[in-house]
Every structure is written in C-alpha cells, then in structure tokens.
Design an enzyme around this catalytic site. Structure first.
Site, PDB file in Angstrom:
ATOM      1  N   GLU A 161       0.828  -1.201   0.000  1.00  0.00           N
ATOM      2  CA  GLU A 161       0.000   0.000   0.000  1.00  0.00           C
ATOM      3  C   GLU A 161       0.869   1.260   0.000  1.00  0.00           C
ATOM      4  O   GLU A 161       1.579   1.521   0.975  1.00  0.00           O
ATOM      5  CB  GLU A 161      -0.913   0.051   1.232  1.00  0.00           C
ATOM      6  CG  GLU A 161      -1.778   1.310   1.235  1.00  0.00           C
ATOM      7  CD  GLU A 161      -2.565   1.505   2.516  1.00  0.00           C
ATOM      8  OE1 GLU A 161      -3.541   2.268   2.494  1.00  0.00           O
ATOM      9  OE2 GLU A 161      -2.204   0.888   3.546  1.00  0.00           O
ATOM     10  N   GLU A 260     -12.157   3.000   5.151  1.00  0.00           N
ATOM     11  CA  GLU A 260     -11.094   3.414   6.064  1.00  0.00           C
ATOM     12  C   GLU A 260     -11.110   4.942   6.152  1.00  0.00           C
ATOM     13  O   GLU A 260     -10.315   5.628   5.517  1.00  0.00           O
ATOM     14  CB  GLU A 260      -9.721   2.925   5.581  1.00  0.00           C
ATOM     15  CG  GLU A 260      -8.623   3.222   6.604  1.00  0.00           C
ATOM     16  CD  GLU A 260      -7.254   2.763   6.154  1.00  0.00           C
ATOM     17  OE1 GLU A 260      -6.923   1.581   6.403  1.00  0.00           O
ATOM     18  OE2 GLU A 260      -6.517   3.569   5.565  1.00  0.00           O
TER      19      GLU A 260
END
Length: 288
Positions: A161, A260
C-alpha cells in the site's frame, strides 16, 4: 456489472464503541459482511474468530505488525537491519490469523482471512530519502520474496500500500502506485498485489481515472475516504465517489472496498451514503 462489496475498517469505524468485539457487532448489525483490522494482535485469535462468527462477519485484511512504534516505526518491510523482525512479524500475522491449517490457528468457516498488508515502513530518521532509496528497495524486494513464499503456503495474498508523504506520513518509503507497481513487477510473484487507498492516491498523484484503469489488474484491495478531510465518501471534498464506484464496477473490480475513514459523527448515521448505494445496487452476499 456486479455491485461493489464493502468492508468496515474497525481501526477507524465505530470509535465511539469500546473494544473490537463491540465494533464487530456494530459492523454486522450495520449490514457489513466483512471487516478489516489493522493490528488485531492484542486479541487472542480464538476470541477474534468467535466474535466475528457471532457477528456474521469475515475478516478479510490485517497488517503486518508495525514494529517499535515508540521508536517511530510504522512497518518494517523495507527498513535496513530489521529483516529478522519483519519476518517474525509476518509469522505472527500468518500463524495467528490465517485459515486453520498446518499452523493450527483457529479461524472458523465464517472468518476468511485472505489479505495481509506487508507494511514497507519509514525512511530512517535523519536519512535522506533519495540516498537510501536503492538500499531500502533491495531490502524490500528480499523481504517480499520471502513473504510470498510464506503466504503461498497458506493461500494468502500480500498487499503493498502506497501511503501519501504529503499529509499522512512524510517518512513513509512507499508513496505512489507507480513505485509500488514497479516493485511488484521486480518481485514477480502472483500472490503479491497492490492495495489501492484512493485517499492516498489522490493526494500524491490525482489522475484517479487513469491510475485506476492502469493499475486495477494488479489491485487486490481498495480503500476509500474523502480528500482532504478523510471523512465519509459523502462528506465535502475533492472526490466524486458515485463516479469512482461506477468506474470500479465498469472496470470489473471483484474485491472488497474498505471503509477506512474518520467518521465525522456517529458511525452508523454516517453510513447513509452506503445504505443509499445498497438501495440502488443491491446488497450482495459474499460468495463462499
């Protein structure tokens, strides 16, 4: 075109509730069928599995341990001199929270962990990013090749990520999809994929339509939050999420979209955007 599937990131959502079990129950009652937890290591795997089963949820994503946070560590994958600690953390993630198998860990049929975010970590304090980039990449490549082998034994997928270095974490090593994709190509392992956090991608590079179309074939997980405030997709900001969700559908994305973000108020009230999506597109069941 199939509707998107959404997972609740319990490290962010339901902050008004004490503890992971309460957040699991809230996610299940809110309509989620899957959750992600950044670092579930404070909870015994058996307790986590039991709470997820009772809530009717699947655990789809965790992170590798962050390292020594008191010393400023945020992942260890690319950090020189910390290879042994990274590999120990990977074993902890796999052995404690993967499917029941050779390692004997407890995860029931309702709990399905497939994805582990292999955190790259930060440029060492005081070091020049450009000066240490080559060394850190070599370390990362070695650790990723090792991780791919470990994960393959349990049919797990490792994720890379990029985290933006303009707002969130100025010292993070991996900060653009281009950098992550180049590293994945060098490693060349099919069970290592890209984690697309649209919040970070927008801040670092913009061009979301082009980047989504280019990189989606190697994306294993998507996360969303509005920019710049990191609130709900329906909160004021730069991003047109109805357009982005339609783009993901049109491009055939089959994975989960992780929520998120930092709720601006009560988490359940703030999920009106998701309930509206489900009303329009249906609330798909997760395939077994």
């Amino acid at each position: 075109m199939a509707p998107l599937r959404f997972s609740a990131n319990l490290s962010w959502l339901f902050p008004e509730l004490p503890g992971l079990p309460a957040r699991l129950r809230a996610a299940g009652s809110s309509g989620f069928e899957a959750v992600e937890v950044a670092w579930p290591y404070a909870e015994p795997p058996e307790a986590l599995a039991s709470a997820a089963r009772e809530a009717g949820l699947r655990l789809v994503l965790i992170n590798t341990p962050p390292g020594d946070q008191e010393k400023g560590e945020m992942g260890l994958g690319a950090v020189p001199g910390r290879q042994a600690a990274f590999r120990e953390g990977l074993e902890q993630a796999v052995s404690g929270h993967c499917l029941m198998g050779r390692r004997g860990s407890l995860v029931c049929s309702a709990v399905f962990l497939r994805l582990i975010h292999l955190m790259a970590g930060r440029v060492p304090q005081g070091a020049d990013r450009i000066a240490v980039k080559a060394e850190m990449e070599i370390v990362f490549l070695e650790n990723l090749r090792h991780a791919a082998g470990v994960l393959a034994e349990e049919n797990l997928v490792g994720l890379l990520e990029p985290i933006n270095t303009r707002i969130t974490d100025p010292q993070y090593f991996l900060d653009t999809p281009q950098q992550a994709a180049a590293i994945l190509q060098k490693v060349g392992r099919p069970n290592l994929q890209l984690q697309m956090d649209i919040f970070h991608w927008q801040i670092m590079d913009g061009n979301l339509t082009g980047n989504i179309q280019e990189f989606l074939p190697i994306v294993g997980h998507v996360q969303v939050a509005q920019v710049p405030g990191r609130g709900e997709p329906s909160s004021p900001g730069e991003l047109n999420f109805p357009y982005l969700f339609q783009l993901l559908e049109d491009e055939g994305y089959k994975g989960f979209v992780g929520c998120e973000y930092q709720p601006r108020g009560d988490t359940v009230e703030g999920l009106s955007w998701l309930r509206s999506y489900w009303d329009r597109r249906g609330h798909p069941k997760v395939a077994s």
